[in-house]
Design an enzyme around this catalytic site. Structure first.
Site, PDB file in Angstrom:
ATOM      1  N   ASN A 147      -9.326  69.724  78.622  1.00 38.98           N
ATOM      2  CA  ASN A 147      -8.451  68.950  77.740  1.00 38.98           C
ATOM      3  C   ASN A 147      -7.157  69.729  77.507  1.00 38.98           C
ATOM      4  O   ASN A 147      -7.136  70.950  77.612  1.00 38.98           O
ATOM      5  CB  ASN A 147      -9.163  68.734  76.393  1.00 38.98           C
ATOM      6  N   GLU A 180       3.700  71.064  78.768  1.00 36.40           N
ATOM      7  CA  GLU A 180       2.548  70.369  79.371  1.00 36.40           C
ATOM      8  C   GLU A 180       2.830  70.036  80.830  1.00 36.40           C
ATOM      9  O   GLU A 180       1.991  70.257  81.705  1.00 36.40           O
ATOM     10  CB  GLU A 180       2.231  69.099  78.591  1.00 36.40           C
ATOM     11  N   HIS A 223      -4.281  70.294  74.493  1.00 32.57           N
ATOM     12  CA  HIS A 223      -3.971  70.046  73.079  1.00 32.57           C
ATOM     13  C   HIS A 223      -2.534  70.498  72.825  1.00 32.57           C
ATOM     14  O   HIS A 223      -2.156  71.598  73.226  1.00 32.57           O
ATOM     15  CB  HIS A 223      -4.953  70.810  72.187  1.00 32.57           C
ATOM     16  N   LEU A 258      -8.190  60.272  73.244  1.00 31.19           N
ATOM     17  CA  LEU A 258      -8.442  60.472  71.820  1.00 31.19           C
ATOM     18  C   LEU A 258      -9.897  60.372  71.365  1.00 31.19           C
ATOM     19  O   LEU A 258     -10.207  60.721  70.234  1.00 31.19           O
ATOM     20  CB  LEU A 258      -7.599  59.481  71.001  1.00 31.19           C
ATOM     21  N   GLY A 318       0.469  58.211  79.115  1.00 34.28           N
ATOM     22  CA  GLY A 318       0.033  58.677  80.429  1.00 34.28           C
ATOM     23  C   GLY A 318       1.071  59.490  81.196  1.00 34.28           C
ATOM     24  O   GLY A 318       0.973  59.624  82.411  1.00 34.28           O
ATOM     25  N   SER A 319       2.032  60.068  80.475  1.00 35.52           N
ATOM     26  CA  SER A 319       3.037  60.844  81.221  1.00 35.52           C
ATOM     27  C   SER A 319       2.404  62.091  81.846  1.00 35.52           C
ATOM     28  O   SER A 319       2.797  62.516  82.931  1.00 35.52           O
ATOM     29  CB  SER A 319       4.245  61.199  80.348  1.00 35.52           C
TER      30      SER A 319
HETATM   31  C1  GRF Z   1       0.124  65.034  74.923  1.00 27.81           C
HETATM   32  O1  GRF Z   1       1.016  65.686  74.073  1.00 27.81           O
HETATM   33  C2  GRF Z   1      -1.231  65.673  74.881  1.00 27.81           C
HETATM   34  O2  GRF Z   1      -1.205  67.037  74.674  1.00 27.81           O
HETATM   35  C3  GRF Z   1      -1.840  64.994  73.695  1.00 27.81           C
HETATM   36  O3  GRF Z   1      -1.409  63.670  73.778  1.00 27.81           O
HETATM   37  C4  GRF Z   1      -0.146  63.627  74.438  1.00 27.81           C
HETATM   38  C5  GRF Z   1      -0.274  62.624  75.552  1.00 27.81           C
HETATM   39  O4  GRF Z   1       0.955  62.300  76.104  1.00 27.81           O
HETATM   40  N1  GRF Z   1      -3.245  65.234  73.619  1.00 27.81           N
HETATM   41  P1  GRF Z   1       1.027  61.427  77.420  1.00 27.81           P
HETATM   42  O5  GRF Z   1       0.174  60.184  77.183  1.00 27.81           O
HETATM   43  O6  GRF Z   1       0.513  62.238  78.551  1.00 27.81           O
HETATM   44  O7  GRF Z   1       2.469  61.077  77.574  1.00 27.81           O
END
Ligand code: GRF
Length: 190
Positions: free
Chosen positions: A105, A177, A107, A88, A14-15
């Protein structure tokens, strides 16, 4: 203007969820995050949510893949938009149709490369390393009925060095991200 409700979905640490909520709360835009939906009971997103003061709702796979059931939950929270941040499971067709162009979403690669079934989390970064790619990045896209195939909204790239481990690649991608996901959410819908 009434404040819109954005529902965040997450399966992992959940970062991104934390980063999105913090960024938006510090911005001038008013967005409500009524609930964070997850399919995992024991994941770190619960801790982050608690610190952010947002309740979490854990649902099982059967509930999350039942379109009518999930739509009922989304309506309960007066959902305007949905953000998948490391989520997921597949979003059921009924929900995709009801929220056309209202589900985004992220990716962790440059789609259409390294997308589709099984391409999630570290699998993506390992595949990028295995293929000796010189660059990778992020793709932010609308969600349709197929994994990772909705229209692309935004991509950003980073360099992959031959010496990079898959963990190094994951780190670089996460930085992208954090930098872009909140900004693109705002730009797309607000
Ligand atoms: C991220 O790299 C996102 O792109 C992928 O899963 C990861 C989730 O990371 N789909 P977090 O849970 O937000 O730390």
């Amino acid at each position: 203007m009434n404040t819109k409700n954005v529902i965040l979905f997450a399966s992992g640490s959940g970062s991104n969820v934390e980063n999105i909520v913090k960024y938006i709360r510090e911005s001038e835009i008013s967005i409500n995050f009524p609930i964070i939906i997850t399919n995992k009971k024991d994941t770190y997103v619960h801790k982050r949510a608690e610190k952010l003061g947002i309740p979490t709702k854990t649902m099982n796979r059967a509930e999350l893949t039942d379109g009518k059931f999930l739509l009922g939950i989304l309506r309960e929270y007066k959902t305007d938009y949905i953000v998948l941040a490391g989520y997921l499971l597949k979003v059921p067709t009924d929900v995709v149709k009801a929220y056309s162009n209202k589900i985004i979403n992220i990716h962790p690669a440059l789609l259409p490369k390294y997308g589709g079934k099984g391409m999630y989390g570290d699998n993506v970064h390992k595949a990028v390393k295995e293929a000796s790619e010189k660059e990778t990045g992020i793709t932010i896209h609308y969600v349709n009925e197929n994994y990772d195939e909705g229209n692309i909204i935004f991509q950003a790239k980073c360099e992959v060095l031959p010496t990079d481990t898959f963990q190094d690649i994951a780190h670089k991608v996460h930085l992208l991200e954090y930098e872009y996901f909140p900004k693109i959410i705002i730009k797309t819908w607000f």
